[in-house]
Design an enzyme around this catalytic site. Structure first.
Site, PDB file in Angstrom:
ATOM      1  N   GLU A 178       0.817  -1.226   0.000  1.00  0.00           N
ATOM      2  CA  GLU A 178       0.000   0.000   0.000  1.00  0.00           C
ATOM      3  C   GLU A 178       0.846   1.271   0.000  1.00  0.00           C
ATOM      4  O   GLU A 178       0.433   2.294  -0.547  1.00  0.00           O
ATOM      5  CB  GLU A 178      -0.937   0.019   1.215  1.00  0.00           C
ATOM      6  CG  GLU A 178      -2.071  -0.996   1.151  1.00  0.00           C
ATOM      7  CD  GLU A 178      -1.729  -2.324   1.798  1.00  0.00           C
ATOM      8  OE1 GLU A 178      -2.636  -3.159   1.974  1.00  0.00           O
ATOM      9  OE2 GLU A 178      -0.536  -2.527   2.133  1.00  0.00           O
ATOM     10  N   PHE A 199     -12.249  -6.395  13.629  1.00  0.00           N
ATOM     11  CA  PHE A 199     -11.120  -6.895  12.841  1.00  0.00           C
ATOM     12  C   PHE A 199     -10.695  -5.852  11.813  1.00  0.00           C
ATOM     13  O   PHE A 199     -11.506  -5.318  11.078  1.00  0.00           O
ATOM     14  CB  PHE A 199     -11.516  -8.200  12.141  1.00  0.00           C
ATOM     15  CG  PHE A 199     -10.456  -8.756  11.242  1.00  0.00           C
ATOM     16  CD1 PHE A 199      -9.260  -9.239  11.762  1.00  0.00           C
ATOM     17  CD2 PHE A 199     -10.646  -8.786   9.871  1.00  0.00           C
ATOM     18  CE1 PHE A 199      -8.273  -9.752  10.919  1.00  0.00           C
ATOM     19  CE2 PHE A 199      -9.674  -9.297   9.027  1.00  0.00           C
ATOM     20  CZ  PHE A 199      -8.480  -9.782   9.555  1.00  0.00           C
ATOM     21  N   GLN A 200      -9.409  -5.558  11.770  1.00  0.00           N
ATOM     22  CA  GLN A 200      -8.803  -4.592  10.858  1.00  0.00           C
ATOM     23  C   GLN A 200      -9.419  -3.196  10.998  1.00  0.00           C
ATOM     24  O   GLN A 200      -9.529  -2.453  10.026  1.00  0.00           O
ATOM     25  CB  GLN A 200      -8.883  -5.079   9.403  1.00  0.00           C
ATOM     26  CG  GLN A 200      -7.935  -6.247   9.133  1.00  0.00           C
ATOM     27  CD  GLN A 200      -7.745  -6.543   7.662  1.00  0.00           C
ATOM     28  OE1 GLN A 200      -8.617  -6.280   6.842  1.00  0.00           O
ATOM     29  NE2 GLN A 200      -6.602  -7.138   7.332  1.00  0.00           N
ATOM     30  N   LYS A 227     -17.570  -0.022   5.265  1.00  0.00           N
ATOM     31  CA  LYS A 227     -17.989  -1.046   4.297  1.00  0.00           C
ATOM     32  C   LYS A 227     -19.482  -0.976   4.014  1.00  0.00           C
ATOM     33  O   LYS A 227     -19.912  -1.134   2.857  1.00  0.00           O
ATOM     34  CB  LYS A 227     -17.602  -2.430   4.813  1.00  0.00           C
ATOM     35  CG  LYS A 227     -17.835  -3.535   3.790  1.00  0.00           C
ATOM     36  CD  LYS A 227     -17.245  -4.865   4.239  1.00  0.00           C
ATOM     37  CE  LYS A 227     -17.398  -5.926   3.148  1.00  0.00           C
ATOM     38  NZ  LYS A 227     -16.800  -7.221   3.548  1.00  0.00           N
ATOM     39  N   MET A 283      24.583   8.356   2.776  1.00  0.00           N
ATOM     40  CA  MET A 283      24.474   9.622   3.491  1.00  0.00           C
ATOM     41  C   MET A 283      24.694   9.421   4.989  1.00  0.00           C
ATOM     42  O   MET A 283      25.296  10.272   5.656  1.00  0.00           O
ATOM     43  CB  MET A 283      23.120  10.277   3.223  1.00  0.00           C
ATOM     44  CG  MET A 283      23.060  11.741   3.643  1.00  0.00           C
ATOM     45  SD  MET A 283      24.276  12.783   2.811  1.00  0.00           S
ATOM     46  CE  MET A 283      23.419  13.191   1.289  1.00  0.00           C
TER      47      MET A 283
END
Length: 596
Positions: free
Chosen positions: A74, A136-137, A186, A505
């Site tokens: 993602e 959940f999630q 949802k 760096m």
């Protein structure tokens, strides 16, 4: 329900022609979302599916005008949409699921926020009845992203979706651009509601960014500039975001004064023009930094005087100068440096008005004073601070790779992306950008891993252009799985990895500040990048000698339809110079190893 190109016209007609309530169609929230994106002329969306966004993905399956690009992480979805937005000026769009989907996207959102990139990120959320129940999630997407977005929305009713999306795109692209998150539960994406069409206009009483600068302030600024003995124009990413490069070039030519770009502003003024002094700041040129410190009138355009540009603010304030600051965001003015003439407005509009006033003015710049100022600048320039050892034949100098790439592609339609580190600075110093929006990198947040996703996003938007990703062996591994996405969606980018076997760096700072204690900066378990590229279905090249650099780049360019990973084994001891150490002033520069 099919959502095809043919329906776009009917969606606009639905909002324009009054119909009876019986004639208003009912659509699911997910279908309304797709129609909104179509109305906003979205061509690509980068995303990754999950439970909370499956209704949305089902709606995407039934349409044919927006290409969805399935990334492998993602974070890369947001980076790719970000790169697309930087190169095109359009709003980039990403789609992620709830919970880890949106938390994985946070780095990409913060990257876009720091660089003021117009984006809309759509995140799935658990059903409305489950919010706050540790489902959940589930995570508080609005709360988590609040500090790193321009605005965010939690849509609790499908009837609000069209209006919210209209506002989201308007906020993202107007004023000082930035990312906007739209969190969709949802059940909202599944619920059917009457749909009367996408709004043609948007009104927000609390959000009305100023575009036109105050005429009196512009006039005062012009008087200062025309009377200046040592004028200097300092420009940042705001010039590119406002598409004001032509206006900047006209203004500089009319005034005849020197100009510099920040890391984010490169390409706003042609690097090949003599009036351009190079990039300024921590790794800027001697002439750019000295002019910044010794000018008597400074015109700052779409820049924010950040720590990497001015160094120590107390040192910067030692020399008296008059400062004019043009910015669309009033909160950026006098935030770090007190200015004398603030001008709030869109850069393009303000510069256009300033140009018109110059044409009407009878006063002209002081030619003798300007000539003396240029003599001083040429003295600084004569130090040739970007020189490096070209005599070595046993090892590849990273600067040489970038210079060679520039010489080969400077007349081609080329975009350069980078990750973050030494390679980023060498690309900024040695690739001389003459056009805007051709240099795509993470400035404010300094995010490693953006290079390949940026390049993917640009290649989809600009399929006929050459897209090179200049990266390092450390940065490139952060999103290297996107080589799989490159294969699936046929985005043949060219990757130039300046492989010095160190987090370069970090190693450089450890050499300068920590007496050479190289704590965890050595990459001693690197993959075989050639075989890795081949495993992903691409072409891999290993380049170990300076004389092989140009042939490898030529061969890679010939493979127009293939992604090519070039592993350049570069000098592991090379440092980026000039360099301003933390806490120092911008004229207190280290110019080479002899200064360490």
């Amino acid at each position: 329900m099919e959502i095809s190109k043919a329906e776009l016209a009917s969606a606009a007609t639905a909002s324009a022609s009054p119909k009876s309530s019986n004639a208003v169609p009912e659509l699911r929230g997910a279908e309304i979302l797709v129609k909104a994106l179509q109305a906003e002329n979205v061509k690509f969306i980068w995303g990754y599916p999950g439970g909370a966004v499956l209704h949305i993905y089902d709606a995407f399956y039934k349409q044919d005008s927006i290409q969805h690009v399935l990334v492998r992480h993602e974070q890369a979805a947001v980076h790719a949409a970000d790169g697309y937005a930087r190169a095109t000026g359009d709003v980039g769009v990403a789609l992620v699921t709830s919970g880890p989907g949106v938390t994985n996207a946070v780095t990409g959102i913060a990257t876009a926020y720091m660089d003021s990139i117009p984006m809309v990120i759509i995140s799935g959320q658990v059903p409305t009845h489950a919010i706050g129940m540790d489902a959940f999630q589930e995570c508080d997407a609005v709360g988590i992203t609040r500090p790193i977005v321009k605005h965010n929305f939690l849509v609790k009713d499908a009837k609000d979706l069209a209006d919210v999306l209209k506002k989201a795109f308007h906020i993202a692209r107007s004023g000082r651009p930035g990312p906007v998150l739209v969190d969709i539960p949802k059940d909202v994406s599944f619920k059917k509601v009457p749909y009367a069409g996408y709004p043609a206009t948007v009104e927000m009483r609390s959000y009305n960014p100023v575009r036109k600068g105050h005429g009196g302030q512009i006039r005062k600024a012009l008087q200062l500039l025309l009377a200046a003995k040592r004028p200097y124009i300092y420009t940042g990413g705001g010039v590119l975001l406002s598409n004001a490069s032509n206006e900047l070039r006209t203004l500089v030519d009319m005034l005849g004064c020197p100009v510099t770009n920040t890391l984010m502003g490169l390409g706003a003024y042609p690097a090949s023009d003599r009036k351009f002094l190079g990039m300024l700041g921590m790794h800027g040129t001697v002439e750019a930094n000295n002019a910044m410190q010794n000018c008597d009138v400074l015109l700052a355009v779409g820049a924010r005087f950040d720590d990497r540009v001015i160094g120590n603010p107390k040192h910067f304030a030692q020399n008296e100068r008059k400062i004019i600051h043009i910015d669309i965001d009033p909160s950026s003015i006098s935030k770090r440096v007190k200015v004398d003439i603030p001008i709030v407005g869109d850069v393009k509009d303000v510069l256009s008005e300033m140009i018109s006033m110059i044409r009407e003015a009878t006063t002209k710049p002081d030619a003798a004073a300007l000539a003396a100022w240029w003599d001083t600048i040429e003295g600084w320039r004569s130090r040739n601070c970007l020189s490096y050892d070209r005599s070595r034949t046993d090892v590849i100098k990273p600067q040489y790779v970038v210079e060679t790439l520039w010489n080969m592609t400077k007349d081609a339609d080329t975009y350069i992306t980078s990750d973050v580190g030494q390679h980023q600075m060498w690309a900024a110093q040695y690739y001389r950008f003459d056009e805007p929006r051709r240099w795509i990198n993470s400035g404010g947040l300094g995010t490693m891993g953006v290079g390949i996703p940026y390049a993917m996003g640009i290649k989809l938007a600009k399929p006929d252009s050459e897209v090179f990703c200049v990266t390092g062996e450390g940065s490139v591994q952060m999103c290297i799985q996107e080589l799989s996405t490159c294969l699936q969606y046929n985005t043949p980018i060219k990757i130039c990895a300046l492989n010095n076997r160190y987090l370069g760096m970090v190693r450089q700072w450890q050499e300068v500040e920590y007496e050479g204690r190289y704590s965890h900066s050595y990459m001693d378990a690197l993959p075989n990048f050639v075989k890795l590229a081949e495993a992903y279905g691409h072409v891999g090249m290993l380049i170990e000698r300076p004389q092989d650099v140009e042939p490898a780049l030529r061969e890679a360019r010939k493979l127009k339809d293939r992604t090519v990973f070039m592993d350049f084994r570069t000098d592991p001891t090379e440092n980026v110079f000039p360099m301003v150490q933390a806490g120092k002033g911008i004229t207190e520069m280290l110019l080479g190893a002899e200064d360490l």
